[in-house]
Scaffold this motif. Sequence first.
Motif, short mmCIF file in Angstrom:
data_model
loop_
_atom_site.label_atom_id
_atom_site.label_comp_id
_atom_site.label_asym_id
_atom_site.label_seq_id
_atom_site.Cartn_x
_atom_site.Cartn_y
_atom_site.Cartn_z
N LEU A 128 -3.12 2.24 -4.30
CA LEU A 128 -3.50 3.57 -3.81
C LEU A 128 -4.84 3.56 -3.09
CD1 LEU A 128 -2.46 5.67 -6.95
CD2 LEU A 128 -1.17 5.35 -4.83
N GLY A 129 -5.82 2.83 -3.62
CA GLY A 129 -7.15 2.79 -3.01
C GLY A 129 -8.16 2.20 -3.97
N PHE A 180 0.85 -1.20 0.00
CA PHE A 180 0.00 0.00 0.00
C PHE A 180 0.89 1.25 0.00
CE2 PHE A 180 -2.55 -3.28 2.11
CZ PHE A 180 -3.67 -3.27 1.31
N TYR A 181 0.77 2.03 -1.05
CA TYR A 181 1.53 3.28 -1.15
C TYR A 181 0.92 4.31 -0.20
CZ TYR A 181 3.37 7.61 -3.23
OH TYR A 181 3.98 8.82 -3.43
N ILE A 182 1.78 4.91 0.67
CA ILE A 182 1.25 5.90 1.62
C ILE A 182 1.80 7.29 1.38
CG2 ILE A 182 0.83 4.15 3.39
CD1 ILE A 182 3.32 5.33 4.84
N GLY A 183 2.89 7.41 0.60
CA GLY A 183 3.44 8.73 0.34
C GLY A 183 4.88 8.65 -0.12
N ASP A 208 -10.08 -0.91 -8.34
CA ASP A 208 -8.85 -0.59 -7.62
C ASP A 208 -8.01 0.39 -8.43
OD1 ASP A 208 -9.24 -2.12 -5.31
OD2 ASP A 208 -8.58 -3.95 -6.34
N VAL A 209 -7.24 1.22 -7.72
CA VAL A 209 -6.35 2.19 -8.36
C VAL A 209 -4.94 1.96 -7.85
CG1 VAL A 209 -5.87 4.63 -8.72
CG2 VAL A 209 -8.23 3.86 -8.51
N ILE A 210 -3.97 1.90 -8.77
CA ILE A 210 -2.59 1.63 -8.42
C ILE A 210 -1.67 2.70 -9.04
CG2 ILE A 210 -2.98 -0.86 -8.25
CD1 ILE A 210 -1.71 -1.13 -11.04
N THR A 211 -0.42 2.71 -8.62
CA THR A 211 0.55 3.61 -9.25
C THR A 211 0.79 3.15 -10.69
OG1 THR A 211 2.35 2.28 -8.32
CG2 THR A 211 1.67 4.24 -7.10
N SER A 212 0.97 4.13 -11.58
CA SER A 212 1.08 3.81 -13.01
C SER A 212 2.50 3.50 -13.44
CB SER A 212 0.56 4.99 -13.84
OG SER A 212 1.39 6.12 -13.67
N GLY A 213 3.49 3.87 -12.63
CA GLY A 213 4.88 3.67 -13.01
C GLY A 213 5.40 4.74 -13.95
#
Length: 263
Positions: free
Chosen positions: A226-227, A147-150, A210-215
Motif C-alpha cells: 500500500l505504501g 502495488f495495490y492501487i484500488g 511499509d504497509v501492506i494489505t492484511s488479508g
Amino acid sequence: MRYRNIIIIFSVVFIIILLRHFGATGWADRKIRFLFNLGSSAVYNISVSYNGGASRFNSVDDLKKGYVELLDKYNKNVVDQTELALLKEENAGLRELMGFLERNDLSFLGAEVISKSSDALRNTIVINRGSKDGVAMNMPVITGGGFYIGKIRKVELNSSVVQLINDQYSKIAATVLNNNKSIGVVEGGFGLSLQMNFIPQNEDILVGNDVITSGLEAEIPYGLILGRVDIVEKEPYQPFQKAILSPYIDLNKIRTVSVLLSS
C-alpha cells in the motif's frame, strides 16, 4: 649566424620572384591551382548535399523542399525514440508485475487504463476489461511488483471503473510491517494523501515502515503493498494513533494494471 639565415631567406625569395617574372614557375602554379580547385569543388559538393546523396539545391524551392524533408525525418526520429522509451518503461513494469504474480501463484487479467475520472472530487480510472472478460465488483487491482492501487467499483460489458486507493471513499484493511504487525484501516483523502487509522496507541509505528494489505478483507489477498509511513500522529489519552502514508507509485501515471481474479 642570425644574419646568415636572413641573407639566405632573402636570396630564396629573390630567386622565386625572378623565376615567376620570367614564367619559369608556370607549371607549379597550374598544379597548385588544380589541386586547390579540386579540393574546393569537393567541399562545395558536400556542403550542398543532403541524405548522403548527390542532390543539390538549385533554387529556393529546392531548398524549401529539402528543409521540409529533413524536418519530417527529424520529427519521425523523435517520435520513434519516444515510443521506444515508452515501450522500454512499459516492458520493465510488465516484467516486474509478471514476476510478482508468478511468485504468488495468483490468477489475474491484464488491462490497460483508457481514461481517468473527470470528477475533481473522485479518484477513479477506467480499464478496458469488463464483465465479458470475467471482471466482477470489488476485485483488487494491482500494478508493478504487487502495488495495490484500488478495487473494481463498476463493471460494464467491455470496461470497468477502478476506485483508486487515494479516493475519498476508499477503505482497505491493512497491516504495518513492524514488530507488532499492527493492523488498521487505510483510507483515501481526496487524492491528496493516504491515512491509516485505528492503529492501537500502545504499538510502535516508525517512519519508513511499509504497509501492506492484511488479508482480513474479502477478495483482497495478504501482502499487497500500500505504501510507507511518512508521519505518525499520536494524541494523549486516545485509544488509537494514525499514520500518514505515501504510495510507492504515482497514481496519476498508471498505464497498465492487473485485476486479481481470485485470492
